[in-house]
Design an enzyme around this catalytic site. Sequence first.
Site, PDB file in Angstrom:
ATOM      1  CD  GLU A  13      -2.428  -1.245   2.789  1.00 23.86           C
ATOM      2  OE1 GLU A  13      -1.856  -0.730   3.727  1.00 23.86           O
ATOM      3  OE2 GLU A  13      -3.190  -1.920   3.022  1.00 23.86           O
ATOM      4  N   PRO A  14       1.572   1.455  -0.937  1.00 18.98           N
ATOM      5  CG  PRO A  14       2.636   1.560  -3.149  1.00 18.98           C
ATOM      6  CD  PRO A  14       1.728   0.754  -2.377  1.00 18.98           C
ATOM      7  N   GLY A  15       2.337   4.965  -0.661  1.00 20.56           N
ATOM      8  CA  GLY A  15       1.472   6.287  -1.072  1.00 20.56           C
ATOM      9  C   GLY A  15       2.586   7.387  -1.315  1.00 20.56           C
ATOM     10  NE  ARG A  16       5.981   9.605   3.528  1.00 18.42           N
ATOM     11  CZ  ARG A  16       5.375  10.605   4.420  1.00 18.42           C
ATOM     12  NH1 ARG A  16       5.695  11.825   4.215  1.00 18.42           N
ATOM     13  NH2 ARG A  16       4.724  10.313   5.609  1.00 18.42           N
ATOM     14  NE  ARG A  73       4.579  15.435   4.890  1.00 15.72           N
ATOM     15  CZ  ARG A  73       5.816  15.322   5.169  1.00 15.72           C
ATOM     16  NH1 ARG A  73       6.681  16.269   4.720  1.00 15.72           N
ATOM     17  NH2 ARG A  73       6.430  14.565   5.857  1.00 15.72           N
ATOM     18  CE1 TYR A  76       2.430  14.110  10.720  1.00 19.44           C
ATOM     19  CE2 TYR A  76       2.549  14.972   8.627  1.00 19.44           C
ATOM     20  CZ  TYR A  76       2.074  14.178   9.505  1.00 19.44           C
ATOM     21  OH  TYR A  76       0.625  13.373   9.097  1.00 19.44           O
ATOM     22  CB  CYS A  84      -3.597  35.183  12.279  1.00 20.15           C
ATOM     23  SG  CYS A  84      -3.803  36.461  11.284  1.00 20.15           S
ATOM     24  CD  GLU A  85      -2.751  29.320  14.885  1.00 18.49           C
ATOM     25  OE1 GLU A  85      -2.157  28.687  15.521  1.00 18.49           O
ATOM     26  OE2 GLU A  85      -3.992  29.149  14.718  1.00 18.49           O
TER      27      GLU A  85
HETATM   28  C1  LIG Z   1      -2.807   1.461   6.489  1.00 17.76           C
HETATM   29  C2  LIG Z   1      -1.899   2.560   5.752  1.00 17.76           C
HETATM   30  N1  LIG Z   1      -1.449   1.854   4.532  1.00 17.76           N
HETATM   31  C3  LIG Z   1      -0.694   2.679   3.672  1.00 17.76           C
HETATM   32  C4  LIG Z   1      -0.010   3.832   4.193  1.00 17.76           C
HETATM   33  C5  LIG Z   1       0.655   4.671   3.237  1.00 17.76           C
HETATM   34  O1  LIG Z   1       1.963   4.932   3.920  1.00 17.76           O
HETATM   35  P1  LIG Z   1       2.921   5.704   2.895  1.00 17.76           P
HETATM   36  O2  LIG Z   1       2.497   6.787   2.403  1.00 17.76           O
HETATM   37  O3  LIG Z   1       4.106   5.666   3.932  1.00 17.76           O
HETATM   38  O4  LIG Z   1       3.540   4.657   1.946  1.00 17.76           O
HETATM   39  C6  LIG Z   1      -0.598   4.340   5.222  1.00 17.76           C
HETATM   40  C7  LIG Z   1      -0.334   5.715   5.778  1.00 17.76           C
HETATM   41  O5  LIG Z   1       0.079   6.000   6.901  1.00 17.76           O
HETATM   42  C8  LIG Z   1      -1.630   3.625   6.307  1.00 17.76           C
HETATM   43  O6  LIG Z   1      -2.043   3.839   7.225  1.00 17.76           O
END
Ligand SMILES: Cc1ncc(COP(=O)(O)O)c(C=O)c1O
Length: 417
Positions: free
Chosen positions: A273-276, A312, A316, A342-343
Amino acid sequence: MDFFSYEDGTYRCEGLSLEDIAARHGTPAYVYSEKTVTDHFRKLDEALAPVPHVICYSVKTNSNLTILSHMASLGSGFDIVSGGELFRVQSAGGDPGRVVFAGVGKTREEIHRAVEAGILMFNIESLPEAELISQVASEAGRDVRVAVRINPDVAADTHDYITTGKKETKFGLPLARGLEVFQAIGRMPRLSPVGVHCHIGSQITELNPFTEALQKIGPLITRLREEGFDIRYLNFGGGLGIIYHDEAPSTAARFADSILPRVRPLNVELLIEPGRFVVGNAGVLLMRVIYIKETDAKRFAIVDAGMNDLIRPTLYGAYHEILPVRPRASRKVTYDVVGPVCESGDFFAKDRSLDELQAGDLVAIKSAGAYGFVMASNYNTRPKPPELWVTGGSVRVARRRETLEDLVAAEMDALKT
Ligand SMILES: Cc1ncc(COP(=O)(O)O)c(C=O)c1O
């Protein structure tokens, strides 16, 4: 690789000048490179080719419909965490049969929507959730596949807020209770426990946490099979880190080299499940300097984007590189780069040495494709910026800039009564 670079003195996305893009579409604006997204997806897909696998792009990272539609065209599945994300996948023409659904707080309505859509599987995070899914599936007269999210208690060496595989976090169920949980779920009507899920965190730059998690999960899969469970899937989550500053993250090939020898003997279909990793470096936030302000203590570059557009840095403490779109090759100057909100937390960089800036200059905040626009808000009644998709030598408006009317639309009815 990403497809942002300097050419002829100006910063470009796939060869298109960000100056031209700003002139046409205004600032602030998110600009995404299709080629970069494709390149990252393919690298991962090719690296995992030795085993049966499905990449389920993590929708939360950047859920713009154009990106989701592009991911679907590349053959990606989807990882979702809400009914809203399922709606987005369906709106973008994604196949619900390739959707996995995680998250600790799925509601009855969200479960119902996912059962009706026929998703690939639920990633179950608690027994009460499993009971509710079983109930909803029974009412709908449908069998559903489920995986159990196991929390392997592994430290991911990343920011606390994006660490999810330690036992103190709210995610998943303890490894030691794995068998017992599968047995309980196995007795629930309409649920087929077919997978083990594990996601230990995000922006993980070392390989050790992944291999450590696998070392813990592998024996559970073997044990479950011995107990008669038909475990066909290992969903290994996301988490692959990218370069924001001076990190040296793993490549897709090195990630695959380290996990595949441990995955292959398990004889499962691998889901990830890659995102970033896919979209992080595929986007920049383009903005303009409004003022340079000097005080006794600091020199501020005040830009027209704020923490509401990209949270971000303040949420973070994240580092994002900031580049002048047309560098002057003059002296370096130290700035706090801040927005109009305004922060005091409204900053993109503190004490950052940059090429000297002047009011009116364009700057690009790099690596803003992941957890950027999706976390944007309308704080200070600021319309969200447009999302611009660079594809095949031109710019497509993937989301138009919000108008002030958009911002008050849901409140206007109250004034009419
Ligand atoms: C269950 C799950 N899968 C996949 C991801 C995607 O993570 P990343 O963007 O680090 O690949 C996340 C994000 O934290 C997540 O909570």
